[in-house]
Every structure is written in C-alpha cells, then in structure tokens.
Motif scaffolding. Sequence first.
Motif, PDB file in Angstrom:
ATOM      1  N   THR C 255      39.996  52.166  40.657  1.00 46.64           N
ATOM      2  CA  THR C 255      39.368  51.480  39.538  1.00 46.64           C
ATOM      3  C   THR C 255      39.395  52.343  38.293  1.00 46.64           C
ATOM      4  O   THR C 255      39.750  51.880  37.222  1.00 46.64           O
ATOM      5  CB  THR C 255      37.913  51.120  39.857  1.00 46.64           C
ATOM      6  N   GLY C 267      42.426  43.233  51.962  1.00 42.01           N
ATOM      7  CA  GLY C 267      41.203  42.548  51.531  1.00 42.01           C
ATOM      8  C   GLY C 267      40.431  43.288  50.464  1.00 42.01           C
ATOM      9  O   GLY C 267      39.412  42.799  49.973  1.00 42.01           O
ATOM     10  N   SER C 270      39.674  42.349  46.100  1.00 38.33           N
ATOM     11  CA  SER C 270      38.535  41.712  45.444  1.00 38.33           C
ATOM     12  C   SER C 270      37.483  42.703  45.003  1.00 38.33           C
ATOM     13  O   SER C 270      36.630  42.397  44.208  1.00 38.33           O
ATOM     14  CB  SER C 270      37.913  40.668  46.375  1.00 38.33           C
ATOM     15  N   ILE C 271      37.506  43.934  45.542  1.00 35.95           N
ATOM     16  CA  ILE C 271      36.471  44.864  45.098  1.00 35.95           C
ATOM     17  C   ILE C 271      36.983  45.919  44.139  1.00 35.95           C
ATOM     18  O   ILE C 271      36.232  46.784  43.705  1.00 35.95           O
ATOM     19  CB  ILE C 271      35.763  45.562  46.276  1.00 35.95           C
ATOM     20  N   GLU C 273      37.879  46.319  40.569  1.00 33.72           N
ATOM     21  CA  GLU C 273      37.797  45.538  39.351  1.00 33.72           C
ATOM     22  C   GLU C 273      38.653  46.130  38.262  1.00 33.72           C
ATOM     23  O   GLU C 273      38.196  46.465  37.179  1.00 33.72           O
ATOM     24  CB  GLU C 273      36.343  45.445  38.907  1.00 33.72           C
ATOM     25  N   ASN C 274      39.898  46.296  38.577  1.00 34.57           N
ATOM     26  CA  ASN C 274      40.853  46.749  37.577  1.00 34.57           C
ATOM     27  C   ASN C 274      41.989  45.758  37.640  1.00 34.57           C
ATOM     28  O   ASN C 274      42.698  45.684  38.648  1.00 34.57           O
ATOM     29  CB  ASN C 274      41.335  48.172  37.930  1.00 34.57           C
ATOM     30  N   TYR C 324      34.923  33.583  52.261  1.00 41.06           N
ATOM     31  CA  TYR C 324      34.060  34.685  51.846  1.00 41.06           C
ATOM     32  C   TYR C 324      34.736  36.035  52.040  1.00 41.06           C
ATOM     33  O   TYR C 324      34.675  36.905  51.187  1.00 41.06           O
ATOM     34  CB  TYR C 324      32.755  34.624  52.651  1.00 41.06           C
ATOM     35  N   VAL C 325      35.371  36.186  53.204  1.00 44.43           N
ATOM     36  CA  VAL C 325      35.846  37.515  53.579  1.00 44.43           C
ATOM     37  C   VAL C 325      37.143  37.891  52.870  1.00 44.43           C
ATOM     38  O   VAL C 325      37.378  39.044  52.534  1.00 44.43           O
ATOM     39  CB  VAL C 325      36.050  37.588  55.112  1.00 44.43           C
ATOM     40  N   TYR C 327      40.109  38.086  54.022  1.00 43.24           N
ATOM     41  CA  TYR C 327      41.115  38.755  54.828  1.00 43.24           C
ATOM     42  C   TYR C 327      41.906  37.649  55.533  1.00 43.24           C
ATOM     43  O   TYR C 327      41.769  36.475  55.208  1.00 43.24           O
ATOM     44  CB  TYR C 327      40.463  39.695  55.856  1.00 43.24           C
TER      45      TYR C 327
END
Lengths: 277, 290, 385
Positions: C255, C267, C270-271, C273-274, C324-325, C327
């Motif tokens: 990031t 997966g 999504s986390i 944020e770049n 949600y996941v 993956y």
Amino acid sequence: MSGAWQWLRRNALLLYAGVAVLYMLLPIIVIALFSFDQTSSGKLDYRWSGFTLDYWKDAFSDDAVNEAMITSLQLAALSTIVATAIGTLMALALVRHQFRGRGAANLLIILPMATPEIVIGASLLSMFLIYGIQLGFTTLFIAHVMFSISFVVVVVRSRLIGFDRSLEEAAADLGAPPLTTFRTITLPLLAPGIVAAALLAFALSIDDFVISNFNSGTTETFPLYIFGVSLRGIPVQVNVLATLLFAVTVIGIVFVLWQQQRAERMAAVRPEPEPAV
Amino acid sequence: MSTLRRRLVPYGLLGPGAIWLLLFFAVPMYFMGEMALRSGSLDTGGFTFTWEWQNFSDALSGSNEQLVRSFVYAGLATFFALLIAYPLAYAIALRAGRWKLLLLFAVVAPFFTTYLIRTIAWKTILADASPAVDVLQFLHLVPQDGRVLATGGAVVAGLTYNFLPFMILPIYASLERMDVRLIESAKDLYASSTQAFLRVTLPISAPGIVAGVLLTFIPAVGDYVNALLLGGTGQSMVGNVIQSLYLQQRDYPEASALSFVMMLAILAVVVVYLRFAGTGAFMGDEEEAK
Amino acid sequence: MRHSNDSAGRGRAALLALLALIAAVAIAACGDDDSVGGGSDSGTQVAKSGPVKGEITISNWPAYMDTGKDNTVAEFEDETGVKVDYVEDVNDNAEFFGKLRPQLEQGESGGRSIFVVTDWMAKQMFDLGYLQEIDHDDLQTVFANIRPDLESPAFDPERKFSVPWQSGLTGMMVNEKLAPDVKSVNDLFDPKYKGKVTMLSEMRDTVPLVMKADGVDPTEASKQDWLDAIDKLRDAAESGQIRRFTGNDYNQDMTNENVVAAIGWSGDTSIIENPDVKWRMPTEGCILWSDNMVIPKGAPNTPAALGWMDFVYEPKVQADIAAYVQYVTPVDGVAEILPKLADNQLIFPDAQFTESCSTQPDPPGSKEDQQEVTEAFQDMITGQG
C-alpha cells in the motif's frame, strides 16, 4: 537574545520531557488521525483519502472488538491487582529481611523475564492440560499474574532500596504497632513505586499476545483479536476504540486532578477550625 | 512479636508469590527441561527421553549468530532507552508536580493499543517514501538511497520504543523519593549542577537504573516480534529461531534446549552486570545501600 | 539475625532447595508419558451422523464469513435450531497446530466440532490420527455440488477427511505503475527491484512458485529441486534482493509502496487500498490451495457439524459467503447467482485461467525428507546456515 537563551536553559528539561512524551505518543496520534480516514472497505489502509466521522458514529458496532476489548480490560485489571499485591509483599521480604533462600528467590524472579514467551506459553498449556484446568479466562488470569510478578517485584524493590526508615522508626518509638506503621507510613511512602509497578503490570497484561494465544482456549483478548483481523484488514473501529480509550482515561485523570486542585484551593481559603483543647 | 514469628515473617511475605511462581513457572520449566533432553520427531514415533545433551550443543552452534545479534540489539536498545528515559523520568518525578499521574499514563498508554497496531503506525510513519524518512536522509542519519524499515536500525528502534516504559517506571519510582532540597543544599555547599547530579541524584536513582536496565535488557534478548515485523532475514534474533523451531519445524527438543541456552547466557550477563553495578543496588542489602 | 553464611545454614538451605525440587518433580511426574507426540493411537474413526440439533463450536480463519447481522450462521441457526459458537481463532496453520496439539494428542479438540485448516495441515493432522473420517453418504449436498477439480486432490484423493471451505490462488501482487514488467516469479529476482520485493514465509507457496518459474513441476519435483530452489532464495535474501519474508503483512508494504512486487494471495486485493496494485497470474502459473473444514477426534455433536458442511454447500448459502470472502468458491452453481461477480477470475476462475496452475504440494519423500526440506527453508528465513 540572551533572555531567550536563559529561558531555554532553565526549561531545557521540561522541553525535552515534552518532546519525549510526544515521541511516545506518536503512534497514538497516527492511530487517532486514521480513525477519521475514509476507506472504501471499512478496513484500515493508512492512506489518507478524506475526512469522515462515519466510523465514530458506528464506534461500537463491531461486537467482536468490543467483547475482546472488555475481556482484555477485565483480565488486565484483575491480574494487575493480584500481581501487584503479591509482588509488593515479595519485594518487602527481599529488601528488608535476611533469610535463607534469598538467592533462590531472586533467581525465581529473574528467570521468567528471561524465558522466551513461546516456551512459557507452550509449557503452561501442557501443564494446564495435565491438571485438567479448562482453558479460558482462568488460565489467562493465572498466566498473566505469573509473568507480571517479576516485573512488579523489581520495580517496587527499586523504590524500597535506600528508603528512609527514620519515619517508621519514629512511629515505632511513639508506640505504634507494626501493622499501623505499615499502613499509615510505609504504604503511602511506597505508593509511587506501587503505582509504577501496577501500571507496568497492566500494560504487560493488556498487550500480551504469545502466552495468551496458547492458553486462551476460545476466549478472545484484544491482541488476539487484532492479530486475527490483521490477516484480512483491521476494521477502522479498532482505531476509534483505541483513541476513545486513551481520550477517556486522559479526561478522567485530568478531571480528578482538577477536582483535587479545587479542593486544595477551597481548603486554603477557608481557615482551619480551631481544635478543641 | 516472638522471635519465631519474626523469623517467619519474610517467608509469609514471600509465600504467595513463591507458590504462584513455583506452581506456574517452575513446573512448566521442568517440562521444558525434560523436553530438551528428548529426541525424535513428531511425525515418526514422537519424542522419547534419551538424555540427549546434544540438543544443547546443536542449539548453540546452529544459532550463535542470532544469539550474539540478540545481545547486541538488546544492549543497544537498553542503552538508548536509558538515555531517553532518564531525563523524562526525572522530569516526571521532580518537576511535574500534580501532573505526574497523567504523564505516567501517557508513558504507558501506547501499550493499550496492542503491539501490532502501534507497529503498523510506526511503519506508516517510517515508510520508505514518507516525509519522516526524507528528514532522516536530509540529516544523513539514513543513506540517500537507503530505507529505515527492514534494517537492523529499525529493529533496535522498535525494541527501544517498546521497552521505554520498562526503563522509565523504575527510574521514576526511585527518583520520586528524592527530596529536592538535597540538591539545593548541595548547591549551597558550592557544588556545581553537574556535581550535585553526580553526587546526589545519581546515587539515589541507582536502584532504579539497575532495575530499568534489567527489565529492559532481559526480555529484549528473547523478543521476536520486532525482528519479525521490522527486520529482514539478516536481522533474525534468537526469539525468531525459537519460534521457527517450535511452530514450523516442530522440533520441540531443540526449541527447549535453545531456550535454556539463551536463558543461561542472559543470567551470565546479568550476574556480571550486577557485580559491576554493585549488588546493593539490586538486592538492597540495607547495610550496603546506606 | 543470623546470616545464611554459616555452614549449618547453608546445609539447611541446600536441603530446602532439594526438597522443593523433589516436590516439583513429583507434581510434574504425575502427568508424564513415555513419549510425547507420535500421534494419537486411537485408530480411524468415522464421524457419526444423526439428527441435527444441539450446539457446536466452529473455528475458522478471520474474515472467512460475514459475522454481521443475518449472516450464514444465523441462517443455519434459524433453519436447524442448532446453536453455533463461531470463533475466528485460526490465524496461522502452524500456530494453530502448535496450540492445539497437546489436546489433539489426548483425543480432545477443546470443544471444537469443526476447524478449518489448509490442505497440507489437514493431511498432517490426519496422518497423526487427530481427525475423524467423513462418510460421503452423510454429505449429499457437498458431494453433489463440489467443483469437479476439487473432488480428488492429491492430499486427500477420496476426500476422506476434508471438505473445502474456500480455495485460493497464490501468485504475485504487482504495482502496475512502478513494476509493470513483472510477469513471472523470476522477475522478482531482477536486480532493478532490489530491496523492493517480498516473498511469503509459507514454504509451500514460495518454493513451488520459484521452482515453476525455473520450469520444474512442483508436484513432481525431487527433494533436490526443493533444496536448490531454497538455495536460490537464500542467495537473493542475503544479497538484499528480497526485502523480507512475510505473512500477510506485505499488504501494508504494498500500500505504501515500500514494495513494488511480491508473492501474494489472490483474495488480498480487496485489502490493499492502492489502485495501482493488482494480483497477477505468473506466466508459469500459480499455486492452488484450499482451506478445508475438518472434524477432529473428540469433536462434540458431529451430526450438527456434518449438517453445517452440507448447509454451506447449498449454492444460495454459498453465494453470500463467496460475495463476502472474495476468494475462490468450491461450490458449483454459484456464479449464476452472482452475475456481477461471475466474470471475476479471482472468484470464479475458468479452466483456461488456471490451466498452468499447480495444486499446493508437500515436499516429496518420507517424513524425514520433508523435515529436511522444512528445516532448510526455515534456516534460510532465520538467516542461519
């Protein structure tokens, strides 16, 4: 120019202290800052994308965080009280009395600090299982008290060493029984050391990860929770709660001190009533 | 009080703590020691007790680099922590007046946020492209094309920061009992500020310094998280090796043996240090400290 | 007061110490066993089926299911009346094993009826006798809907003890702006990215990818292939080419652009944020793995556990989990329910996308050989040897 220089020299220590405290609080400032950060996923990303109060509005929406935080606070409070009490007694014994086994006692106190946490954690786990103790809050409590005792003893001891006994001796000369002397003279004078030790024990407990991980069963403490969610992103609520905890405690302490100040000022204004002779 | 009761008092005071530590530390340590003398493997028949003293020599020879590095990092962190902590503890103890409690809390507050979160915060502050690192490069504390994170410096900085409260609190505790008038009287007797400090303040705070050094150095040697998150492969400490042996390699005997080796090494250093610092400052033999 | 320095005093002190030691040993010896480890001896056991009711505890990885209101657990509770304690305490396979092993040795699971671990860990646990077998007749929905390519994996060809929860791909995370030309895992060894590259500390992801990039099929590699790849990694680590070996903390490094290319999991996009960072399929292919539901020995209420497994394999239920996941879902027929995500190759990869991918392998050979490879890799990570 020399006036400024003089001022600097006189207050150098306080200026330094200010900078040092700022350094210690730097992470908290960053944490607080990013509790207001806009994110697209509700998880921390540490890239400033705009100001928002959304997470503050939903501060208590994540049940898991709240529960973990409460468990940690309860655990820390309980283990601090017990560890500080036990440790203070030990420190008193070690500094003020000569007895056989002092060396062994000192060794017993130093060793836990020198042992790697994973080994303590794993060994404790095996032991708890053999004795059939259910893993959970109880085992966490036992473990936390265990590793805090050493730190409490060392801190209280450093306060006890070189302690001026003349006040206690004076009290004894005036006929006070030992327990009274202890309660009214020794303990208050020892207080700053006990407070410092308690703070340390509290910090150790609330921050512990490795030992707790092994001995918690399915109970979740705050560090365990954080480690878990860090895998897929930490919810911003965590930052909000951390900032809230810090702010509430600071405000609480400031309030107490302010009340103290007021009480003292009132007492100064009102003259002391003459004691009846 | 009768002589017998007086003789029993120290044991009574020591009792609860000693029992707690014996039950919940000494006994697990016995298990660990016994495991250290086993051989075998988890998947193929388990670990059997064979008086395998070789585990100890294997542990020592395999990890001597990490052991040395751990002592160096911990030593540096202790040194820096002492430098940073002493003036701060002094200020809190003797100049802060009623704000003592607030400042003490501020010192311990970072711990409430858990290690991982405050390290993430530091990693944000010290990211390669951050303004903070630019400033450090400007001051030539960091080479122009260098970085702060994933270096030995980062690990030491992490250790120093995370152990500061352990240094500040005991020094505060021992300094707080000093009567400031002692310094004034020293000055009245024509002592300079430096002399007053060296002859009055320092000796009074000596027990606190010794305590702080021990509380910082001893656990820092066995630390693994700082090297894990702030360092690279060249910065591994003994704690990382023990973690790896225990969790990934599942070599419990060697993990236990290495733990013992590390603990003995720490004890040796502590004994040497106490001899140098004067055991009175630690044990508090009343006659010696006076 | 007498000092303990006189010889009689010292003698008595030594006696006291000896007594204390004997007492401690006596306490400890109560629970001793001749050999620790080696697995549980209780033989194979098949999970009992029956009416689905009562309570269960499920241990899973974090963020593998929505834990908000009206989540999958709530649906299951509504439909079956089973009370579920859903705990997210599996953070790392090795760590979870480390803390559960003492109980599993005794045939206990700490109250858990199901936990979720990656393929290789499931196999190790089964080999050590810690898991129960599952009868396919008890899991009609599961084996009707399981994706064909997951029906018969190398580590559990008959799906005797594992049911996939979610699958994933290990490939590369690349910052497309700063490292646009990184297309193969070998590009991570390019000196121009020195110090800006990380790899995973998970041996079964990193080493097979390195082998693949050099043309070796990881599922058929020899022990020497593994050791050679580890040597290559060691050189890169010592020279500073590889900045660090990470868990998933590479996300923060990517990031804020400390790292421009890394080995990473599909997966995780999504986390991070770049917007410049994307998951890339290496030209030589990726590694496929699954996290599996397993039933440990000593699991209470296995009928409800089996019921849960069947429940989450219904496409409608699985759709919520998959959305949600983010993956790879192991259940067929979900893409039709989630048309918006159906084109996302990282959730519903088509056969072409994963054609050069390999399933996550174990080091080859006997347990001793595996131990040797594990040790070599760990020594490399901790800078030894």
